[in-house]
Structure formats: C-alpha cells, structure tokens
Design an enzyme around this catalytic site. Structure first.
Site, mmCIF file in Angstrom:
data_model
loop_
_atom_site.group_PDB
_atom_site.id
_atom_site.type_symbol
_atom_site.label_atom_id
_atom_site.label_comp_id
_atom_site.label_asym_id
_atom_site.label_seq_id
_atom_site.Cartn_x
_atom_site.Cartn_y
_atom_site.Cartn_z
ATOM 1 C CG ASP A 1 10.332 0.182 -7.267
ATOM 2 O OD1 ASP A 1 10.961 0.344 -6.349
ATOM 3 O OD2 ASP A 1 9.510 1.385 -7.577
ATOM 4 C CD GLU B 1 9.697 -2.151 -2.610
ATOM 5 O OE1 GLU B 1 9.894 -1.331 -1.613
ATOM 6 O OE2 GLU B 1 9.161 -1.511 -3.701
HETATM 7 C C1 GLC Z 1 10.362 1.454 -3.652
HETATM 8 C C2 GLC Z 1 11.726 1.995 -3.819
HETATM 9 C C3 GLC Z 1 11.797 3.261 -3.135
HETATM 10 C C4 GLC Z 1 11.094 4.191 -3.876
HETATM 11 C C5 GLC Z 1 9.524 3.739 -4.420
HETATM 12 C C6 GLC Z 1 8.950 4.401 -5.691
HETATM 13 O O1 GLC Z 1 9.508 1.457 -2.665
HETATM 14 O O2 GLC Z 1 12.206 1.049 -2.830
HETATM 15 O O3 GLC Z 1 12.876 3.706 -2.955
HETATM 16 O O4 GLC Z 1 10.948 5.641 -3.543
HETATM 17 O O5 GLC Z 1 9.569 2.225 -4.749
HETATM 18 O O6 GLC Z 1 9.612 3.950 -6.757
#
Ligand code: GLC
Length: 573
Positions: A196, A275
């Site tokens: 993440d 991500e």
């Molecule tokens: C990422 C996740 C999202 C979350 C954020 C903070 O972007 O996909 O859903 O709110 O991180 O953890």
C-alpha cells in the site's frame, strides 16, 4: 512458457473482504463467506486473489488503518478461518496475496498508543513527532497533516487521515517490527503482498512547505468547479504542488530492496506488487518489486486507441530498459479506490459493449491483469443519498467541511460527496436476486447498502444462467487467455498505429501468434492486414469474438462489428 513466473501468467482478482460474502449474517463480509465462494472464483478462471486488508482495524479507512498486523479482524473471523481459507484457495491452485500497509498504522495500534504516551517510552520515536507543526502540509484525506496529542504536548504527522499516523521508517526498530509482520504471513504460506502507498513512506527531510494558496477542502471544491482547460490545468498543478514534498523520496528504494531480500529467502516465487506506477520501484528488475501497477492506463476520462498505444509504448520501453532483468507490466482498470469499470468507461448508450471491450483490453495486453470483484457481473457505482450512509471517512469529512466552512447547500454537498466517496464502488457483491442481493441473509443489514440493481439481473446467479451474459463472457475470455501462450506471455506488437477507431495488435510468443482487434467505435469496420508483416495473407483462426461470428478460418480483409472484440490465431504455413 516455463521461463515465466506464476505471477506473470496469472490473472489476479481483488477481493474487498468487507463486501464480498457475509458467511455469518452480521452484514459484513468474512472469511467463511470468501471460502464458500472459492468454487465460484475457480470456475470464473482467475489464478490469484488479492485481499484488501483483513487485519484488526477500527475501520476509519476501511481496514487501511491496521491495529494489529499479525491477526485477523474479529468481524472477518479467526486465524483458523484464515488458514482454512488459504488452504482451500491453494487446494484449488489459486494463490493469495495480502495487503501490507507500511506507511502508517492505526492510531489504535499498541505501537502508537505507547509512542504517544510520553517522550521517553521505548516507542517514543516510532512515529513522526514535532513540537509545533513545522509546515502547512495537508493530509490527503482530511485537512491538516499534523495532529496534536496532549499527552506529549506534540504533533504527529499523517499523510492520510489523523487516525493513520505515519511510522518513522528512519528508526530501525520500526523496520524490524514490520519485517517480522511480513514474515508472519509468509511463514503461513501467503504468496506475496500488494504494498500500500509505498511512495508516501518518507517525506522531504527539509520539510519544505507547499505553496498552494488553499487548503485541501478548498482545493477539492476548486477542482469540482474547474471547467475551462486553464482551470483544469491549474487544479492539476495545485494537486501536484500540494503533496510533492510528502512522497517520492529516493530512500524507499533501499527499503524495497530489504523487503525483496526477505521474500527471496522463501520458496515459491513470492511476489511484491507496489501500489505505485513508478517503474523505478522495480529497481534493476531483480532487486526491488516484481510489479507496479500501470495506473496511467486507467487515468484517462475515456480510453482511446491512441491513449492505449501511447501508454503501452512508454511503459513497455521503460520495463524493457531495466538494467538486470526485463520488467513485466501489470494492468488494471478498477479497484476499491476508483469508479467501477462499467460506470467509468460506459457512455450510457453502449455500456455493456464498452464493459466487454475494456475487460478484453486488460486481459489481452501484455502484462499481469488485475480484476476487481464485481466487475465480472457489471456492478456499477452506487450513489448514496444520505450522509448517514457514508462509511468512507474522507467522504464524510469532505461533506462537513464544505457545508460548515464553505456554506455549500447540504443537498449539493451530498451529491458531490456521493461522487467523490469510494463507498460508491465498494458496495456488497451481488450474488443473487434474493433480498440483500444474496450478500447477507434477508434479515441482516449490510454495512453499506446493496445496489438495488441486483433485482434487475445484475447478480451472479441470474447471469450464470444466461449464456451470453457479461459473466459468461469473462469466463470465456479468461479460458481463452489461459489456453493461449501468446496472450499470456507473448510480445506486444502494435499494428496500424494511426487508427483512431480501433486498436489492433499482435501478441507473439515463439509457439503462437495471436491477433487482437478491439473496435472502440460504434461502426462496423473493414480490416485489412495484407500489408502487416506479422499477418499478411496468412489465415486467421478465430479464438474469440464478442460479436456473432462463426468460428473457423478467415483471411484479410474482413469486417468487424461495432465494439467487437476479435481474437484470432495467426496460422503459420
Ligand atoms: C491506498 C489504499 C487506499 C487507502 C490508502 C491509505 O491508496 O488503496 O484505500 O485509503 O492507501 O492506506
């Protein structure tokens, strides 16, 4: 084909645990529910599952605020339920990756509770503390990025909401604790992690303030009202400038290397997927992440053949340029943070055709595809109508900010909130035409409303019965992909690269060449490949078509139908 790793040939399917299947009737999805649906996933034809966070959490950010990294949220079940799920998934040859949130924990995590308790406790330095807010940084979810704690008479930093304090990754103990958590799950046999928000792990050490003349709420409102090209350009600049000092620090590379080294100690080719769309997080191709998402593909209001070609050209060139090993792509058109594929890429006139076309795009481009639960049945965004229904904290924060600080009328504020909140694309999975869409038993109240369109046939059971449904289309296409070495592993060679209305490309492996044509237009088109060296006068053997077309062989020129997805094997003499 043997040279390819499982995560290169696999199709991933993202499960949002809270909304997938409620096995115990409390209105919240759980492991019992997920495990009961494994046969469905296996018959759909996906190879790997990514679970959004399943850890204990106070759920200010729907699980992305973790309060214990080595456990299962009580509402999702027990460790035993998790292990049973993992065993059953593996039994069906499906891999499982988990969501690892490194940047921050929940403010209810024992680490933070200890850290905030005094200046000199053993974890005093595990988070990012300051005596006074050192700058005007914003949290991308709820305004000020510095929040006061009376116990320490200090402020802590949070890139996301205030319930998500940032860890201090400069502290080696933090690293150790997080790597231990990663090992905990790897030891249990999980196949890897989706990482993440890695870009946000470190901040500009000089703490340089941003120079945007507004705060977060004002910028969101400004963005909603921006209409002219000039205003749109300005709001994009403001978004970039507001946060540019809070992410993208080079030190993340060393961290990713450390984590990669840990994964490499394990057997079974465990995988790390960031991500982030920055290919530099793949290091030299063998020492950081295995994959990063191709988000630029989905970041366009409308996908056009030109956009896709340009995107592929850039991404594939960057992946090929990695120093040690060639990189591999990773394509997606939807997840729990973005508008649903069916809604986003629809045009209200040809939504079904466009959903089929976009699914085919993700499943035929070179790279690992990621699908999001519900896209295979054509789930759409669902607009909430009352602020009391909103579960996504960034949505309720925004609503209150614009109503109280900017005087926006509550009705208008609710319309805006319904649009911006991620709740719209997180509603429960629609399994049948039973009450609650079969997600929960009839008397339960699902945690988010079920989109009532489950009654109009948008549910698994009804679609399974209809051979020409979107669901059966996905199954068919997934099967064709799984049976084609070229679609799984072949090179991508674009054809007829100036065509505005259709995208044509070849996927070429040593054993097989496949031609893919996606007609993005509402017109039938004549296709002539007699001048493309990969096709010329060769016969084509139809593998798949979304139009009514009889199988068998054909040669160029031939016609394709409006919005047709055409996939054929090129016959080598
Ligand atoms: C990422 C996740 C999202 C979350 C954020 C903070 O972007 O996909 O859903 O709110 O991180 O953890």
């Amino acid at each position: 084909m043997s040279n390819f790793k499982w995560w290169q040939t696999a199709v991933f399917y993202q499960i949002y645990p809270r909304s997938f299947a409620d096995g115990n009737g409390d209105g919240i999805g759980d492991f019992k529910g997920i495990t009961e649906k494994l046969d469905y996933l296996s018959s759909l034809g996906v190879d790997a599952l990514w679970l959004s966070p399943h850890f204990p959490s106070p759920n200010w950010d729907c699980g992305y605020d973790i309060s214990d990294y080595c456990n299962v949220a009580a509402e999702y079940g027990t460790m035993q339920d998790f292990n049973h799920f993992l065993f059953e998934a593996h039994k069906r040859n499906m891999r499982v990756i988990l969501d690892l949130v490194l940047n921050h924990t929940s403010d209810e995590h024992a680490w933070f509770k200890e850290s905030k308790s005094s200046h000199d406790n053993p974890k005093a330095d595990w988070y990012v503390w300051a005596d006074t807010p050192p700058n005007n940084w914003q949290s991308c979810f709820d305004g000020d990025a510095w929040t006061y704690v009376p116990e320490r008479n200090q402020y802590y930093y949070h890139y996301f909401m205030k319930q998500q304090p940032d860890l201090n990754w400069h502290n080696p103990e933090v690293k150790q604790a997080m790597w231990d958590a990663a090992r905990f799950w790897l030891d249990l046999g999980v196949d890897g992690f989706r990482l993440d928000a890695i870009g946000t792990i470190y901040e500009d050490p000089k703490l340089t303030p941003h120079n945007v003349p507004m705060n977060l709420a004002e910028l969101r409102r400004f963005s909603e009202l921006a209409k002219t090209p000039k205003e749109i350009k300005l709001k994009d600049k403001y978004w970039y400038d507001m946060f540019k000092n809070q992410w993208g620090q080079p030190a993340v590379h060393d961290l990713m290397k450390e984590l990669r080294a840990i994964l490499d100690e394990y057997d079974g080719d465990r995988v790390l997927i960031g991500e982030d769309d920055n290919i530099s997080f793949m290091g030299n191709g063998a020492d950081e992440l295995h994959l990063v998402f191709n988000f630029p593909l989905m970041r366009a209001d409308r996908l056009t053949p030109d956009h896709v070609r340009k995107n592929q050209k850039e991404r594939l060139a960057q992946l090929d340029a990695l120093k040690k090993e060639r990189g591999w792509g990773c394509n997606t058109l939807g997840n729990h943070d973005s508008s649903r594929l069916y809604t986003r890429y629809g045009n209200k006139l040809h939504d079904t055709e466009l959903a089929r076309l976009h699914a085919a795009l993700v499943l035929t481009l070179k790279g690992t595809p990621f699908l999001y639960n519900g896209e295979e049945i054509g789930m759409t965004d669902y607009m909430l109508t009352d602020i009391s229904q909103v579960k996504d904290t960034m949505g309720s924060w925004y609503y209150h900010a614009i109503v109280t600080e900017m005087g926006v009328h509550p009705e208008e504020a609710m319309l805006r909130t319904a649009e911006m909140t991620r709740d719209k694309n997180r509603t429960p999975m629609q399994w049948s035409n039973n009450p609650n869409g079969g997600f929960s038993p009839p008397l339960a109240t699902p945690w988010l409303p079920v989109n009532p369109n489950y009654k109009n046939g948008i549910n698994v059971l009804d679609l399974e019965k209809n051979p020409s449904s979107l669901l059966n289309y996905y199954k068919h296409l997934l099967h064709v992909r799984r049976s084609s070495v070229a679609l799984q592993t072949g090179e991508y060679i674009p054809l007829q690269t100036t065509a505005k209305e259709y995208l044509a490309f070849v996927r070429q492996a040593a054993e097989q060449t496949v031609l893919v044509i996606l007609n993005f237009s509402e017109h039938p088109l004549e296709m002539d490949f007699t001048r493309s060296k990969e096709i010329k006068k060769r016969n084509l053997h139809l593998l798949f078509s979304s139009a009514e077309r009889r199988g068998g062989e054909l040669t160029s020129p031939f016609k394709i139908a409006p919005y047709e997805v055409f996939i054929a094997k090129v016959i080598h003499e």
